[in-house]
Motif scaffolding. Structure first.
Motif, PDB file in Angstrom:
ATOM      1  N   TYR A 496       0.835  -1.206   0.000  1.00 18.75           N
ATOM      2  CA  TYR A 496       0.000   0.000   0.000  1.00 18.75           C
ATOM      3  C   TYR A 496       0.869   1.255   0.000  1.00 18.75           C
ATOM      4  N   HIS A 497       1.897   1.271   0.821  1.00 18.94           N
ATOM      5  CA  HIS A 497       2.769   2.442   0.909  1.00 18.94           C
ATOM      6  C   HIS A 497       3.513   2.672  -0.401  1.00 18.94           C
ATOM      7  N   MET A 500       1.137   4.284  -2.945  1.00 17.61           N
ATOM      8  CA  MET A 500       0.910   5.695  -2.647  1.00 17.61           C
ATOM      9  C   MET A 500       2.134   6.537  -3.016  1.00 17.61           C
ATOM     10  N   PHE A 503       2.035   7.131  -6.762  1.00 11.36           N
ATOM     11  CA  PHE A 503       1.063   8.174  -7.105  1.00 11.36           C
ATOM     12  C   PHE A 503       1.631   9.557  -6.804  1.00 11.36           C
ATOM     13  N   ARG A 504       2.281   9.699  -5.664  1.00  8.11           N
ATOM     14  CA  ARG A 504       2.848  10.989  -5.281  1.00  8.11           C
ATOM     15  C   ARG A 504       3.949  11.421  -6.245  1.00  8.11           C
ATOM     16  N   LEU A 558      -5.788   5.497  -8.735  1.00  6.41           N
ATOM     17  CA  LEU A 558      -5.268   5.238  -7.397  1.00  6.41           C
ATOM     18  C   LEU A 558      -6.246   4.390  -6.593  1.00  6.41           C
ATOM     19  N   LEU A 562      -5.266   0.672  -5.059  1.00 11.02           N
ATOM     20  CA  LEU A 562      -5.282   0.396  -3.622  1.00 11.02           C
ATOM     21  C   LEU A 562      -6.333  -0.650  -3.268  1.00 11.02           C
ATOM     22  N   CYS A 613     -12.669  12.630  -2.236  1.00 10.05           N
ATOM     23  CA  CYS A 613     -11.594  13.206  -3.049  1.00 10.05           C
ATOM     24  C   CYS A 613     -12.163  14.031  -4.201  1.00 10.05           C
ATOM     25  N   GLU A 739      -3.746  11.752  -0.575  1.00 11.60           N
ATOM     26  CA  GLU A 739      -3.026  10.872   0.340  1.00 11.60           C
ATOM     27  C   GLU A 739      -3.668  10.871   1.723  1.00 11.60           C
ATOM     28  N   PHE A 742      -7.239   8.988   1.463  1.00 16.74           N
ATOM     29  CA  PHE A 742      -7.162   7.545   1.314  1.00 16.74           C
ATOM     30  C   PHE A 742      -6.631   6.889   2.584  1.00 16.74           C
ATOM     31  N   ASN A 743      -5.744   7.563   3.292  1.00 16.97           N
ATOM     32  CA  ASN A 743      -5.276   7.017   4.562  1.00 16.97           C
ATOM     33  C   ASN A 743      -6.386   7.009   5.610  1.00 16.97           C
TER      34      ASN A 743
END
Length: 838
Positions: A496-497, A500, A503-504, A558, A562, A613, A739, A742-743
């Motif tokens: 998962y990390h 992300m 995506f960033r 995204l 995920l 979002c 971010e 989604f977290n």
């Protein structure tokens, strides 16, 4: 005896190659050395003349050096035990290490032809295109009483049965499987076709022939072939992950730097160091005419390690040739029988040595000769596999002991469950299973290594293939080298990390494309009270529209990625429960209900998170707030300062767009507005400019900007600068907001909300539904499971007894060595005289 065609018989050769006919550990294949004297006949004719006496040789015989060959009857038990071990591992998915030879190569590399030459008879289709769509496992065993090959096809139903079939029937079955798979979507299958073969010319080997790797050309028109290539590569990689397999890597090239098949073998999940890989260069007879200098031949026969990219088994490659033509009675057949095929293979081997020596202008060295020919490779493989068998016998027995205890415990638990089968008991087990599952899911998200990364992890490439890619509007992906841990096989929270972070990286580097003049003019439009132009509004309209078009698809990508990562956690958790003995395998309906609740929760949570979002994106693109996008007026003034303003007209244009107090750089006589016109501007006019000149410039400014739609270059640059600044402000906010949301609204609900939802769902079902547990179905499943476990226990006990007897036999034949003595030497490659005996 019939002789092969005349063109296949070699000319007389030098004495350093004749040992190639006395290589195999199989007495039927170990041929006497031809006489070495001037004017003697070639080894092939000598081999033909002595074939009858060799066939009549007794099983236990000497090779002329005084060493006794190993007892074939004794080794039959060892090979038979390992064949059964391999079948048991495939059938019940057991962690048994059964050594085998895995043949890997691209289409038309000659895989099937090489396997047939090793076996001594033909049974499969060879040639261009896809001839193998399922892996074919061949347990080959020497049997001196079989003048013709005896083939047994292992059935796929339970329990497995062996059915003796002719070569034509085996070939027809393989063809029917190829046609069946050709009509399916995937067109390939990882399930093996298992054959057991007995023959007086067979070596004692277990060989797995895999589908040929496909090299598809890029482009949309080759999408189908690319998809098939990916499916084949996945099957081959799955087989190569078995650490006990010896990989026979085939390369159809005369340039060792062209690593077509090695590139696949050296992947991280296969054999990156080539430590268990044997390299084989096929079609040697077509390579030899390509060499013009002896140095080229030497480089080809003994390539340096830097060209091979690793330390291959045996130190250097093998080189083989298989004569073309099929065995049969039709007019297109070249060989009337398998005997003629064997003779042609031997003749081709001698011919290759002759041609190599002609290119070298001298005889081959002993080491070089030990690498040329099918017989050399066959002996090396058999010797290597036998050593693996002997070395792993002591390790197999504890593994079988552990498996016996595990199966016995499962069988006892299944019998107990059948005796206590009722609705109340099932509900208690269901609650225990639910709590255990929630604990495993939480453990996977927090981070754990309880599941094997090789089996359950995904690299970034696999993740993109299964969970979709995150691409920029230009269709570009972030290169693997820029994504952290891209090659690592991850799952759970670590995966998962990584998603992300990808995506960033992608979204954080996006830039707004240059705005065209048509877009600027169309964005100006007409005001509701006048027909003048407002370039600030035009910049806002363009920037917000482009931001919506760019970021909305990225947010959906995204969310899909995920969701794929979280969905993967459920089968991994099921595997951990099954490993720990907490899995309810007898009630598939209850397990499906839990899986359905999990899928529903993931889908609804993804929709809710994406909704938040999208709402945030709409708010950012509905109204432009300059303090958010430009971090104050000074930041925007600094950004616009990079725009070139070479004359007063450009300065007036900048003043027109509403930036108070802005003075273009490098302009000493900038236009200043009169205090009566702009009372808020406290800048005074220079003494050298008259009030009349100022009014004239102001009139020219209004005419060229507010009422003139002929877009000047400077104004175009300013609008582009404003659009870029607004777009980047929306981008930065979108990355941070996505971010965070989604977290908070996708990941955390799996930790703190899903356990409550699942408990409430199941408890409600327990109270209202009477069919949560189908007692009759559970009983049938438990009875079937008990029968399967009893069958598996019987097979493991039988195999365990065989390995115990083999271990005692080896212990008596080979007493424990003195610790002060050296261990076994490296595997011999030059001579078969050191063959161990049993």
């Amino acid at each position: 005896m019939l002789r092969p065609p005349a063109h296949m018989l070699p000319t007389p050769v030098s004495s350093n190659i004749v040992a190639s006919y006395a290589l195999s550990s199989n007495p039927e294949l170990r041929l006497p050395k031809p006489p070495d004297r001037p004017g003697s006949r070639g080894p092939s004719s000598y081999w033909l003349e002595n074939l009858k006496c060799i066939r009549d040789r007794p099983r236990d015989c000497c090779d002329g050096s005084g060493s006794i060959h190993f007892t074939i009857a004794g080794n039959e038990k060892l090979y038979e035990a390992y064949n059964e071990l391999h079948s048991l591992a495939e059938e019940f998915h057991k962690p048994f290490d059964a050594p085998a030879i895995l043949v890997v190569g691209h289409q038309t590399d000659g895989k099937s032809a090489l396997v047939e030459a090793l076996m001594g008879f033909q049974f499969n289709h060879v040639g261009g295109g896809t001839k193998t769509r399922r892996p074919i496992t061949m347990h080959m065993k020497y049997n001196a009483d079989c003048a013709q090959p005896r083939c047994f096809l292992v059935s796929e139903d339970q329990p497995h049965r062996e059915k003796e079939q002719s070569l034509d029937e085996i070939q027809a079955y393989i063809e029917s499987e190829n046609k069946r798979l050709e009509g399916e979507t995937c067109q390939f299958s990882a399930k093996e076709i298992i054959l057991k073969i007995e023959y007086k010319f067979c070596p004692n080997l277990t060989i797995i022939d895999t589908p040929g790797l496909i090299s598809a050309a890029p482009g949309l028109k080759n999408e189908t072939l690319q998809s098939q290539g990916g499916a084949v590569e996945a099957i081959v990689l799955l087989k190569m992950q078995r650490k006990e397999f010896i990989i026979l890597c085939l390369e159809d090239s005369s340039d060792w730097s062209n690593a077509t098949t090695r590139r696949i073998v050296m992947q991280l999940q296969a054999d990156p160091e080539l430590s268990r890989t044997i390299l084989v260069s096929t079609k040697l007879d077509t390579r030899i005419p390509q060499f013009s200098r002896p140095d080229d031949v030497k480089l080809f026969l003994k390539p340096p390690g830097c060209l091979l990219d690793g330390n291959i088994m045996g130190g250097s490659p093998f080189f083989t040739s298989v004569p073309s033509g099929r065995v049969g009675s039709s007019k297109d057949s070249v060989f009337p029988s398998n005997t003629h095929f064997q003779e042609a293979v031997a003749a081709r081997e001698a011919q290759d040595v002759v041609l190599l020596e002609e290119k070298l202008n001298g005889p081959l060295s002993r080491e070089e000769c030990s690498r040329v020919g099918i017989s050399r490779l066959r002996w090396f493989l058999e010797e290597l596999l036998q050593r693996r068998y002997l070395d792993s016998v002591p390790n197999i027995i504890p593994t079988l002991n552990k498996e016996l205890r595990t199966i016995t415990n499962k069988l006892q638990q299944t019998t107990q469950d059948l005796g206590e089968l009722n609705e109340t008991r099932l509900r208690e087990r269901g609650r225990i299973f639910r709590d255990s599952l929630l604990a495993k899911l939480s453990l996977l998200l927090r981070g754990s290594v309880v599941a094997s990364p090789e089996k359950y992890g995904e690299s970034l490439q696999d993740e993109r293939l299964q969970g979709g890619v995150i691409v920029s509007p230009d269709g570009l992906q972030m290169p693997h080298k820029h994504v952290p841990n891209a090659t690592m096989r991850l799952y759970g929270g670590a995966q998962y990390h990584r998603a992300m972070a990808e995506f960033r990286l992608i979204v954080g580097k996006l830039k707004c494309h240059t705005v065209s003049r048509e877009e600027i003019v169309n964005a100006c439009g007409v005001e509701d009270i006048h027909d003048g132009t407002n370039y600030v509004r035009a910049a806002c309209v363009i920037a917000t529209s482009k931001a919506r078009d760019v970021f909305e698809p990225l947010l959906h990508q995204l969310g899909f990625r995920l969701s794929h990562i979280l969905r993967r956690s459920l089968p991994i958790a099921f595997h951990l429960l099954q490993r720990d003995g907490d899995y309810i395998s007898s009630d598939a309906f209850f397990v499906r209900r839990i899986a359905s609740a999990f899928e529903t929760f993931v889908d609804s949570t993804e929709r809710d998170c994406l909704g938040k979002c999208m709402e945030d994106l709409r708010s950012m693109t509905r109204y432009v707030t300059w303090s958010l996008h430009n971090k104050g007026r000074s930041a925007l003034r600094h950004f616009l300062g990079s725009v070139s303003t070479p004359n007063e007209q450009s300065a007036a244009s900048m003043t027109n767009i509403g930036l108070e107090g802005f003075s273009p750089p490098n302009s000493s006589n900038s236009c200043k507005q009169d205090s009566k016109v702009r009372p808020e501007n406290n800048v005074t006019l220079p003494n050298q400019e008259s009030s009349q000149t100022t009014h004239v410039k102001l009139v020219n400014l209004l005419e060229s900007t507010l009422w003139n739609r002929k877009l000047a270059p400077t104004l175009e640059d300013i609008v582009n600068a404003l659009v870029a600044q607004i777009f980047e402000g929306i981008r930065d906010h979108c990355v941070a907001s996505a971010e965070m949301k989604f977290n908070c609204y996708f990941l955390m609900p799996m930790v703190d909300k899903f356990p409550t939802v699942l408990r409430e769902t199941l408890e409600t079902a327990f109270q209202k539904d009477t069919d949560v547990f189908n007692v009759a179905q559970v009983r049938r499943a438990l009875e079937k499971n008990r029968a399967d476990l009893a069958l598996e226990l019987k097979q493991v006990e039988k195999l365990h007894e065989k390995f115990i007897n083999i271990h005692h036999q080896l212990s008596s034949a080979y007493p424990s060595p003195d610790p002060q003595q050296e261990t076994f030497d490296e595997l011999p490659v030059d001579t078969p005289d050191n063959h161990p005996s049993l």
